[in-house]
Design a protein around this motif. Structure first.
Motif, PDB file in Angstrom:
ATOM      1  N   UNK A  13       2.688 -39.599 -27.926  1.00 43.81           N
ATOM      2  CA  UNK A  13       2.902 -38.129 -27.407  1.00 43.81           C
ATOM      3  C   UNK A  13       1.556 -37.513 -26.804  1.00 43.81           C
ATOM      4  N   UNK A  15      -0.991 -35.488 -26.887  1.00 46.69           N
ATOM      5  CA  UNK A  15      -2.476 -35.479 -27.498  1.00 46.69           C
ATOM      6  C   UNK A  15      -2.949 -36.936 -27.442  1.00 46.69           C
ATOM      7  N   UNK A  58      -0.029 -38.625 -38.454  1.00 45.75           N
ATOM      8  CA  UNK A  58      -0.645 -37.651 -38.910  1.00 45.75           C
ATOM      9  C   UNK A  58       0.167 -36.541 -39.685  1.00 45.75           C
ATOM     10  N   UNK A  60       2.793 -35.056 -38.360  1.00 42.17           N
ATOM     11  CA  UNK A  60       2.959 -33.853 -37.477  1.00 42.17           C
ATOM     12  C   UNK A  60       4.126 -33.923 -36.581  1.00 42.17           C
ATOM     13  N   UNK A  61       4.686 -32.991 -36.282  1.00 45.78           N
ATOM     14  CA  UNK A  61       6.012 -32.971 -35.367  1.00 45.78           C
ATOM     15  C   UNK A  61       5.502 -33.331 -34.161  1.00 45.78           C
TER      16      UNK A  61
ATOM     17  N   UNK B  24       6.185 -25.689 -27.364  1.00 45.40           N
ATOM     18  CA  UNK B  24       5.946 -26.216 -29.000  1.00 45.40           C
ATOM     19  C   UNK B  24       4.950 -27.348 -28.821  1.00 45.40           C
ATOM     20  N   UNK B  25       5.298 -28.225 -27.777  1.00 45.37           N
ATOM     21  CA  UNK B  25       4.448 -29.415 -27.599  1.00 45.37           C
ATOM     22  C   UNK B  25       2.850 -29.066 -27.282  1.00 45.37           C
ATOM     23  N   UNK B  28       1.248 -27.966 -30.380  1.00 43.40           N
ATOM     24  CA  UNK B  28       0.936 -28.947 -31.182  1.00 43.40           C
ATOM     25  C   UNK B  28      -0.141 -29.753 -31.022  1.00 43.40           C
ATOM     26  N   UNK B  29      -0.088 -29.832 -29.411  1.00 43.82           N
ATOM     27  CA  UNK B  29      -1.430 -30.404 -28.930  1.00 43.82           C
ATOM     28  C   UNK B  29      -2.692 -29.733 -29.390  1.00 43.82           C
ATOM     29  N   UNK B  32      -3.538 -30.233 -33.141  1.00 42.94           N
ATOM     30  CA  UNK B  32      -4.055 -31.662 -33.495  1.00 42.94           C
ATOM     31  C   UNK B  32      -5.432 -31.575 -33.128  1.00 42.94           C
TER      32      UNK B  32
END
Lengths: 100, 905
Positions: A13, A15, A58, A60-61, B24-25, B28-29, B32
Motif C-alpha cells: 500500500x 505508505x 498493523x 489498518x484498512x 481515504x487512502x 490512512x497514510x 500510519x
C-alpha cells in the motif's frame, strides 16, 4: 518505474511503498511523500497496477497495489531501454578512458 | 432515466468512488506515519505536524491525483466556470455593468471591423487572389497626382502585346443595362468585360458557360451577343431555371443571348457593385453608337486586371510597365498629344488586385482606419474601467481567496479562477456585441454616400469577423482580468485571515486603481477632443458659404437616351417639361443642368479671353463648365450679380455666364459683361484643336461644386443646347414649397411629356449635400458616440473608486468629524482626491490629445489641431462629469455618523 519495480517484488500500500523506496535509495531520494499518489493514480489509469482494499499487518484498512501483466511488460521494456542507455553511457565512458 | 444520463451518472459515480478512495487512502497514510513517529517517541501533536510536513500540500496532491482521471485542466476550468456563474449571479449589478461595457466596447470594434473587412480586406472569391493585379494609370497633372485612373481598349491591347510578366489581361467597365420585358423596363447593374475575363479570374460557371474570347468580337460571337447573368439574378429573376440558358432578352435595345450563370457569390471585381449582367466589351459600341468609347484612343474608361506569370513579383511587373508605358502611348495616341507634359509624366501602376477595387476605398480607407483606432481606444478604456471594477471586487473577495489559499489552492489556480470569470464576462459581452454590431452596421451603412454600394456591401457577421470578435473578447479578458488575478493570487494569507473586517490589499489595489483611473481619464480626454474636432469640422462645413440653398430642392436625373427625340427636339422637350412643372402646384421654379453642385462629378474646359493674345494652356486656363437652362440660378438660389440670365430660347447660343471668380480670373480689372470668351477644345483622339467664342451676358455668385472643403471653382455656365455633351441625361432641378410636391410635379410632367423614358430615382438636394460630407458625418457621429461612451465609463470608474475610497476611510472620516471637521471639509477631502486624479489624467490626456489632434489634421476643416477653445471645453466636460460622478460618494462621506463609524471599528 521505481514504483513498478517495488511492486514487482511484492504488492504494497501507499505508505509501505514510500518507506520501501526511501529505504532502497538509502534515503537519498527525499521526496514529499504525497507526490507518490498522483503517480499511483497515473499507473492505475494506465492499468499497469490494480488496487484492492484490504487489512494490513498493523490491522489498518489499506489499499494494496499490485502490478498487472501490462505493468510487468511495461517495466521490462523500460528496464531494457534503461539498461541500454546505461550500456551506452558505460561504453562512452570506456572509450574516453581508452583514449586518455 | 435515459441511457444517456445513466451513462453520465455512471461515469461520475465511478469518479466519486475513485476520489473518496483516494482521500481515504491519503488519510490512512498520514495516520500510519503519525503512529510510527509516535512509536519513535514524538508527541501526538508533534508527530501529526511532522507527518503533514513530510507529506507536502495534501490538497494539492489530492487535486493532482484527481487530475489524472480528468481531462486535464478542462474539468478544473469547467468547475471554475460554474463557480464563476454562481459568483456573478450573486452580484448581478457588477455582472450587468461589465457585460454591457464589454458589449459596447467589443461591439463597436466588431461593427467597424465588419465594415473595414467588407470594404478593404475581403478577397475576391477566386483562386489565387494574390496573383491578380490591377493595372491603372497614375496621371501626374499640375493639380496633383490623380491615381488609379482607368485605361482604354488600345492601351490594354498594347500592354497585352508587349508584356512578358503577365499571363492574362482583361478589361472591365461597369455599365448599367436596361432590361426590357413584357412587364416593363428596369435598369440593372452590370459590366462590359474582355472575353477572357472569367478565364483569367479562374471562375467556373454555375450553369451554361461563361464568356469566351470568341464572344468578344465585332458583331458578336457564335451565340450572337452573349450575356452571362449573376447567380443572384438567376435565382431571383429566373428561380434558378436551367432552361434560361439560350434565352434571348432585350438588353439596352438589342437582343442578347443568356449563355451562362456566373458562380455563386461572385460579385464582379468592383467591390461595392453587384453586377447582374456581364457582356463582352464589343457590346459597348452597339449600345452607345456614335458615343462609343471602344474605338477612341483618347478616352479612359476600362479598368484593367491581370494575372502575374508564375514566379513573377508585382515589383517585376511594375518595372516592366514603366518600360511599356511610353511604347503604349506612342502606339495609341496621335503624335500631337503624345508629348504633352501631363502624358509624359504619367505612367502605369501595378497594384494588388486580389481584393478587387472600389471607388469607396480611397475615400474610406483612412476614415475607417481612424475609426478602428478610436474604437480600439474605447475598448482600452473599457478594459481599464473593468480592471478597476474587478480590482475593487477582488479586494472585497480577498477573504475568499485567502481561505482558498489556506486550503491549499495553488496561486495559478486562484488566478485561473479569476481569469475564467473575466473570460466568462468577456464572452457574454462578445455575444451581445455581435448583436449590437449587426444592428448598428445597417445604420452605419447609411453614411456611405454611394447608395448602391451601401446596399451591396455585405455586413453580416461572417466567420472571420466572429473570430475577430472572439479574439477581442479573449484579449479583453486578459487585459482586465490579469491585474486583479495577479493581486488576488499573491494575497498574504495569514494577515487576511486574522483580520476579519478591513481589507489588507486595499492599499495595493488602491495604488493600482489610482494608476488605472488617470489612464482612463487621459484616454477619454483624447477621445473627447478628437470627437469635438471632428464635430466642429462638420458644423464648419455646413456653415460654409455655398452659393446655393439646399432645402426643398429636388434633383431628378433624366434618362432620355431611348427617346425618339434627338438634338434640337430633345432641347425643346426639356423646355416643355420645365414649363409644365412650373405650372404644377407648389413648384416655384424649375430648370435643368448637366452637373449639380456637390454631386462629385463635373466637366472642365479651357477658356481664355478672346481678345487675349496668349495661347490657351491646359490646366492653367481650365475651368468648370456647366450647361444649364434658364432659371437655374434662381432655382438654386444663386444670386445674379450683374447682367442677365439665359432666356431658354435658341438665341441663347453664343452666350455664357461666368461666376465671380471666373470673371476675375479671365477678365482681371475690367467688366466681363459684353466681352468675348474663347473655348479651346483639344480632341485627345485625333489631336485636333478647335475654338469657339461666346459673349458673356451675366455674372453670378460663386457656388461650390466639387467639395465643401475647397473654395468654389471658377465656373463657366453655358446655355444647354444641341452641343451639350450629355444632353440625354441632364438633371432637372426643381424647387417647390415641399419636396413631395416637387416629386409629384416631376413624375406628372415626365408621364405626360416623355412617357417612354424609364423612371429614375430623384434625390433631394439636402441628401446630396449630406452625401458630400458623408465621411465627415460618419466620423463625427461615431467619434461623438465613442467619446460619450468613454465619458460614461470614466464616470463609472470615478464613482467606483471614490465609493471604495469612502468605504475604506469611514473610520478616518469618523475620527475627523469627531475632532470637529465640518461637513464642508470632509466634502472637500473627497473632492480633493478626485481633483488630484483628474488633474493627473487631464495633463496626460492633454498631451495625448495634442498628439491625436495633430494626427487627424487631414480630416479637419477650418479647425486648428491646437484649438484652445476645444481643449478647454473638453477638459471642462471631463472635469464636470468627473465631479458629478464623485458627488454621490462624497455625499455619503459627508453623511457619515462619527459615532457609528467609530463604534464599528
Amino acid at each position: 518505474m521505481m514504483i513498478l519495480e517495488s511492486l514487482r517484488r511484492q504488492p504494497a500500500h501507499g505508505y509501505a511503498l514510500v518507506q520501501h523506496i526511501q529505504q532502497r535509495s538509502n534515503n537519498l531520494l527525499q521526496v514529499e511523500e504525497g507526490s507518490l499518489y498522483p503517480a499511483l493514480q497515473r499507473l492505475l489509469k494506465a492499468k499497469m497496477v490494480k488496487a484492492e482494499w484490504g487489512v494490513s499487518s498493523t490491522n489498518r484498512r489499506v489499499r494494496t497495489y499490485q502490478i498487472t501483466a501490462a505493468g510487468m511488460k511495461h517495466l521490462e521494456r523500460e528496464i531494457s531501454s534503461f539498461e541500454r542507455m546505461f550500456e551506452g553511457i558505460a561504453l562512452v565512458l570506456d572509450t574516453s578512458k581508452a583514449i586518455s | 432515466m435515459s441511457w444517456f444520463t445513466r451513462l453520465f451518472s455512471g461515469i461520475f459515480w465511478r469518479r466519486r468512488n475513485l476520489y473518496s478512495d483516494l482521500a481515504e487512502e491519503m488519510r490512512e497514510h498520514l495516520e500510519e506515519k503519525t503512529e510510527q513517529l509516535m512509536r519513535e517517541g514524538m508527541s501526538r501533536e508533534e508527530a501529526e505536524h511532522t507527518a503533514r510536513r513530510a507529506f507536502g500540500n495534501a490538497t494539492l496532491v489530492e487535486e493532482r491525483s484527481r487530475e489524472v482521471w480528468q481531462w486535464p485542466r478542462l474539468e478544473s476550468i469547467w468547475a471554475d466556470a460554474k463557480f464563476a456563474v454562481r459568483q456573478l449571479a450573486k452580484s448581478p449589478a457588477f455582472a450587468a455593468t461589465s457585460v454591457l461595457t464589454l458589449a459596447l466596447g467589443i461591439g463597436a470594434n466588431t461593427g467597424i471591423f465588419t465594415l473595414t473587412h467588407a470594404l478593404l480586406l475581403k478577397s475576391l472569391p477566386i483562386p489565387e487572389p494574390d496573383r491578380l493585379v490591377r493595372i491603372a494609370l497614375d496621371i501626374d497633372s499640375p493639380n496633383g497626382v490623380v491615381s488609379d485612373q482607368p485605361l482604354n481598349a488600345f492601351l490594354l491591347q498594347s500592354i497585352q502585346r508587349h508584356s512578358k510578366t503577365l499571363s492574362g489581361l482583361f478589361g472591365w467597365a461597369p455599365y448599367d443595362f436596361v432590361l426590357k420585358e413584357d412587364t416593363g423596363s428596369r435598369i440593372y447593374s452590370g459590366a462590359v468585360v474582355s472575353g477572357n475575363a472569367f478565364q483569367v479570374l479562374g471562375l467556373t460557371t454555375a450553369a451554361g458557360r461563361l464568356l469566351a474570347p470568341a464572344d468578344d468580337q465585332r458583331g458578336g460571337g457564335p451565340d450572337g451577343w452573349a450575356a452571362v447573368i449573376s447567380h443572384r439574378f438567376w435565382q431571383q429573376h429566373y428561380h434558378s431555371d436551367p432552361s434560361v440558358i439560350g434565352k434571348h432578352v432585350t438588353l439596352t435595345d438589342h437582343s442578347v443571348t443568356i449563355v451562362g450563370v456566373a458562380p455563386k457569390g461572385f460579385e464582379g471585381v468592383f467591390v461595392t457593385m453587384h453586377p447582374d449582367f456581364y457582356l463582352p466589351l464589343e457590346y459597348e459600341p452597339v449600345m452607345r453608337g456614335a458615343k462609343s468609347m471602344l474605338r477612341q484612343p483618347g478616352g479612359l474608361w476600362i479598368m484593367v486586371w491581370a494575372r502575374l506569370m508564375p514566379g513573377v513579383s508585382q515589383k517585376m511587373a511594375a518595372a516592366e510597365m514603366r518600360t511599356i508605358y511610353p511604347i503604349a502611348v506612342s502606339e495609341t495616341l496621335p503624335p500631337s498629344v503624345r508629348h504633352l507634359a501631363v502624358i509624359e509624366r504619367s505612367g502605369f501602376a501595378v497594384r494588388p488586385g486580389g481584393k478587387g477595387w472600389s471607388l469607396l476605398r480611397p475615400q474610406y480607407a483612412r476614415p475607417l482606419l481612424l475609426l478602428q483606432i478610436l474604437v480600439g481606444v474605447v475598448l482600452l478604456v473599457c478594459c481599464v474601467n473593468l480592471a478597476g471594477l474587478c480590482l475593487a471586487r477582488a479586494s472585497t473577495r480577498e477573504h475568499e481567496f485567502a481561505i482558498r489559499g489556506a486550503l491549499g489552492a495553488a496561486r495559478t489556480r486562484i488566478m485561473q479562477q479569476l481569469l475564467v470569470e473575466s473570460l466568462l464576462l468577456a464572452l457574454c459581452g462578445g455575444v451581445l456585441a455581435i448583436l449590437f454590431a449587426w444592428a448598428t452596421d445597417r445604420y452605419l451603412l447609411q453614411f456611405l454616400a454611394d447608395r448602391e454600394a451601401a446596399a451591396s456591401l455585405s455586413v453580416r457577421p461572417d466567420p472571420f469577423t466572429l473570430l475577430i470578435t472572439g479574439g477581442c473578447a479573449v484579449l479583453c479578458a486578459l487585459l482586465f482580468g490579469l491585474a486583479p488575478g495577479w493581486l488576488a493570487s499573491h494575497i498574504s494569507i495569514e494577515p487576511v485571515l486574522r483580520r476579519s473586517g478591513n481589507s489588507i490589499t486595499a492599499g495595493k489595489n488602491a495604488v493600482a486603481q489610482r494608476i488605472f483611473l488617470p489612464m482612463q481619464v487621459a484616454l477619454t480626454l483624447a477621445l473627447v477632443v478628437v470627437a469635438a474636432m471632428l464635430t466642429a469640422t462638420v458644423s464648419h462645413l455646413r456653415a460654409t458659404h455655398l452659393g446655393f440653398r439646399i432645402d426643398n430642392t429636388l434633383l431628378a436625373p433624366a434618362d432620355f437616351e431611348r427617346l425618339p427625340q434627338k438634338g434640337l427636339d430633345l432641347v425643346h422637350l426639356y423646355r416643355r417639361i420645365i414649363l409644365r412643372m412650373k405650372q404644377l402646384p407648389g413648384v416655384d421654379n424649375a430648370s435643368v443642368a448637366v452637373s449639380t453642385p456637390l454631386h462629385g462629378m463635373g466637366q472642365t474646359g479651357v477658356f481664355t479671353s478672346a481678345s487675349s493674345s496668349k495661347p490657351a494652356i491646359d490646366f492653367t486656363n481650365r475651368y468648370w463648365v456647366n450647361d444649364v437652362g434658364a432659371g437655374y440660378f434662381a432655382t438654386l438660389g444663386t444670386s445674379m450679380l450683374a447682367g442677365r440670365d439665359f432666356a431658354d430660347e435658341d438665341s441663347d447660343a453664343g452666350t455664357c455666364i461666368l461666376n465671380r471668380s471666373a470673371a476675375n480670373r479671365i477678365f482681371p480689372g475690367s467688366t466681363a459683361i459684353g466681352q468675348s470668351l474663347r473655348q479651346t477644345n483639344r480632341n485627345m483622339n485625333v489631336g485636333k484643336i478647335t475654338t469657339q467664342d461666346c459673349q458673356v451676358i451675366g455674372i453670378v455668385e460663386d457656388a461650390k461644386y466639387t467639395s465643401l472643403r475647397e473654395p468654389a471653382p471658377p465656373t463657366v455656365y453655358l446655355p444647354f443646347g444641341v452641343n451639350t455633351n450629355s444632353l440625354a441625361s441632364m438633371y432637372f432641378v426643381i424647387h417647390a414649397a415641399a419636396l413631395v410636391e416637387a416629386q409629384n410635379a416631376w413624375q406628372k410632367a415626365l408621364h405626360e411629356l416623355a412617357p417612354g423614358s424609364p423612371e429614375t430615382d430623384p434625390i433631394s438636394f439636402a441628401v446630396q449635400f449630406d452625401d458630400s460630407i458623408a465621411r465627415e458625418r460618419l466620423l463625427s457621429v461615431l467619434s461623438g458616440f465613442f467619446a460619450a461612451l468613454a465619458l460614461l465609463l470614466s464616470g463609472i470608474g470615478i464613482y467606483g473608486l471614490m465609493a471604495s475610497y469612502v468605504t475604506q476611510r469611514t473610520t478616518e472620516i469618523g475620527v475627523r468629524m469627531a475632532l470637529g471637521a465640518t461637513r464642508g471639509k470632509i466634502f472637500a477631502l473627497v473632492m480633493r482626491q478626485v481633483a488630484a486624479l483628474l488633474l493627473l489624467g487631464t495633463v496626460t490626456g492633454g498631451c495625448l490629445a495634442v498628439f491625436a489632434a495633430h494626427s487627424i489634421k487631414a480630416f479637419l476643416f477650418d479647425v486648428s489641431p491646437g484649438n484652445p477653445a476645444i481643449f478647454a471645453r473638453a477638459v471642462l466636460i471631463l472635469t464636470f462629469s468627473g465631479f458629478v460622478a464623485a458627488m454621490l460618494p462624497a455625499r455619503r462621506a459627508v453623511s457619515i455618523d462619527p459615532m457609528q463609524a467609530l463604534r464599528s471599528e
